[in-house]
Design an enzyme around this catalytic site. Structure first.
Site, PDB file in Angstrom:
ATOM      1  N   PRO A   2       0.790  -1.224   0.000  1.00 37.04           N
ATOM      2  CA  PRO A   2       0.000   0.000   0.000  1.00 37.04           C
ATOM      3  C   PRO A   2       0.821   1.273   0.000  1.00 37.04           C
ATOM      4  O   PRO A   2       1.452   1.617   0.990  1.00 37.04           O
ATOM      5  CB  PRO A   2      -0.830  -0.103   1.289  1.00 37.04           C
ATOM      6  CG  PRO A   2      -0.620  -1.458   1.809  1.00 37.04           C
ATOM      7  CD  PRO A   2       0.638  -1.954   1.248  1.00 37.04           C
ATOM      8  N   GLU A   3       0.811   1.953  -1.110  1.00 39.19           N
ATOM      9  CA  GLU A   3       1.324   3.312  -1.197  1.00 39.19           C
ATOM     10  C   GLU A   3       0.098   4.186  -1.442  1.00 39.19           C
ATOM     11  O   GLU A   3      -1.024   3.691  -1.394  1.00 39.19           O
ATOM     12  CB  GLU A   3       2.365   3.429  -2.321  1.00 39.19           C
ATOM     13  CG  GLU A   3       3.559   2.489  -2.094  1.00 39.19           C
ATOM     14  CD  GLU A   3       4.662   2.614  -3.125  1.00 39.19           C
ATOM     15  OE1 GLU A   3       4.839   3.726  -3.660  1.00 39.19           O
ATOM     16  OE2 GLU A   3       5.339   1.622  -3.392  1.00 39.19           O
ATOM     17  N   HIS A  93      -5.009 -14.437  10.038  1.00 37.96           N
ATOM     18  CA  HIS A  93      -4.492 -13.065  10.068  1.00 37.96           C
ATOM     19  C   HIS A  93      -5.590 -12.007   9.970  1.00 37.96           C
ATOM     20  O   HIS A  93      -5.309 -10.848   9.696  1.00 37.96           O
ATOM     21  CB  HIS A  93      -3.461 -12.868   8.962  1.00 37.96           C
ATOM     22  CG  HIS A  93      -2.318 -13.832   9.045  1.00 37.96           C
ATOM     23  ND1 HIS A  93      -1.441 -13.848  10.103  1.00 37.96           N
ATOM     24  CD2 HIS A  93      -1.932 -14.832   8.229  1.00 37.96           C
ATOM     25  CE1 HIS A  93      -0.554 -14.815   9.924  1.00 37.96           C
ATOM     26  NE2 HIS A  93      -0.831 -15.428   8.796  1.00 37.96           N
TER      27      HIS A  93
END
Length: 275
Positions: A2-3, A93
DNA sequence: CTATCCACCTGGCGGC
DNA sequence: TGCCGCCAGGTGGATA
């Protein structure tokens, strides 16, 4: 992954599920991610309506009508899934569920747990330690060549490192720094302080274009992901140099893309096109 | 103040 | 198959 473009795509993907909806419950399945959840995290969000989803750099901001704001970072491996109808059992997760009163669950999964969630308020946000040193958003009005040049002035580190520093410009990560430098013809090794004038102009434009194109690509793939159990956070983009070591440069086609390591992280570039 | 390094985690992949 | 080392999109804090 994620940018900025991915976080922005996640924000847009979550808007229909969350904005204007009341959170019925927030389920935490562990006491911490990269940092501990605030003690009252679930309690302060439960029963409260989400006013809007915002973004600051790579942080997602969930603004509640109570004046509280949930600060959410996806880290390296975090992603969101929108679930409705039959909600599946959480996996190993799946650390957090945001359940709305109308039956939608937004589930946060993060194998590496480099993500984080914490709380602030509308009054405190600008002074929050995670937020206060963040530089201008490259897609916002506060970003232009003069602003970038001023931020880079006097910097003795390579431009690659300076662009990863969120206080110079916010939202870029390892992929889009390589892509932006390639597009502007600037070597990742060039000292940041020498990126002034025309070079700063070129870099500014390249950063904006690269990010906007990535958002557009994410927006189109979002269509395939927004359906009931769509995952938000991982998208395919067409990169020019990132991960392309050894392949011919798409611009000059004579040189091969090089991979080097700068401050411990991979950089990809064309030594012929980038100076 | 600036620049660099490290730690925080798990999983996937290539090599042997 | 199995084990091992290496690599991965981020970033805050320690250190010099």
């Amino acid at each position: 992954m994620p940018e900025l473009p991915e976080v922005e795509t996640v924000r847009r993907g979550l808007q229909p599920a969350l904005e204007g909806q009341t959170l019925k419950s927030v389920i935490l399945r562990r006491p911490n991610l990269r940092i501990p959840f605030p003690k009252d995290f679930a309690k302060r969000l439960s029963g409260v309506k989400v006013e809007r989803l915002g973004r600051r750099a790579k942080y997602l901001l969930m603004h509640m009508i109570s004046g509280d704001i949930a600060i959410i970072h996806l880290g390296m491996s975090g992603h969101m899934t929108v679930l409705e109808g039959d909600i599946p059992e959480p996996g190993k997760h799946d650390h957090v569920d945001f359940c709305t009163a109308n039956g939608v669950t937004v589930r946060f999964c993060d194998p590496r747990r480099f993500g984080l969630m914490t709380l602030t308020t509308e009054e405190e946000m600008e002074n929050h330690k995670l937020i206060k040193n963040i530089g201008p958003d490259p897609l916002g009005n506060g970003f232009n060549a003069d602003v970038l040049a001023a931020a880079l002035e006097g910097r003795g580190s390579p431009i690659k490192a300076a662009l990863l520093d969120q206080k110079n410009v916010s939202g870029l990560g390892n992929i889009y720094v390589s892509e932006s430098l390639f597009r502007s013809g600037i070597s990742p090794k060039r000292l940041a302080k020498t990126v002034q004038g025309a070079r700063a102009e070129k870099l500014t434009r390249a950063i904006r274009d690269v990010l906007n194109e990535a958002i557009a690509a994410g927006g189109s793939s979002l269509k395939d992901h927004v359906a009931p159990d769509g995952e938000l956070g991982y998208f395919q983009h067409n990169f020019n140099v990132y991960g392309k070591e050894g392949e011919p440069c798409p611009t000059c086609s004579t040189a091969k893309i090089k991979k080097i390591v700068q401050s411990g992280r991979s950089t990809f570039y064309c030594s012929n096109c980038q100076r």
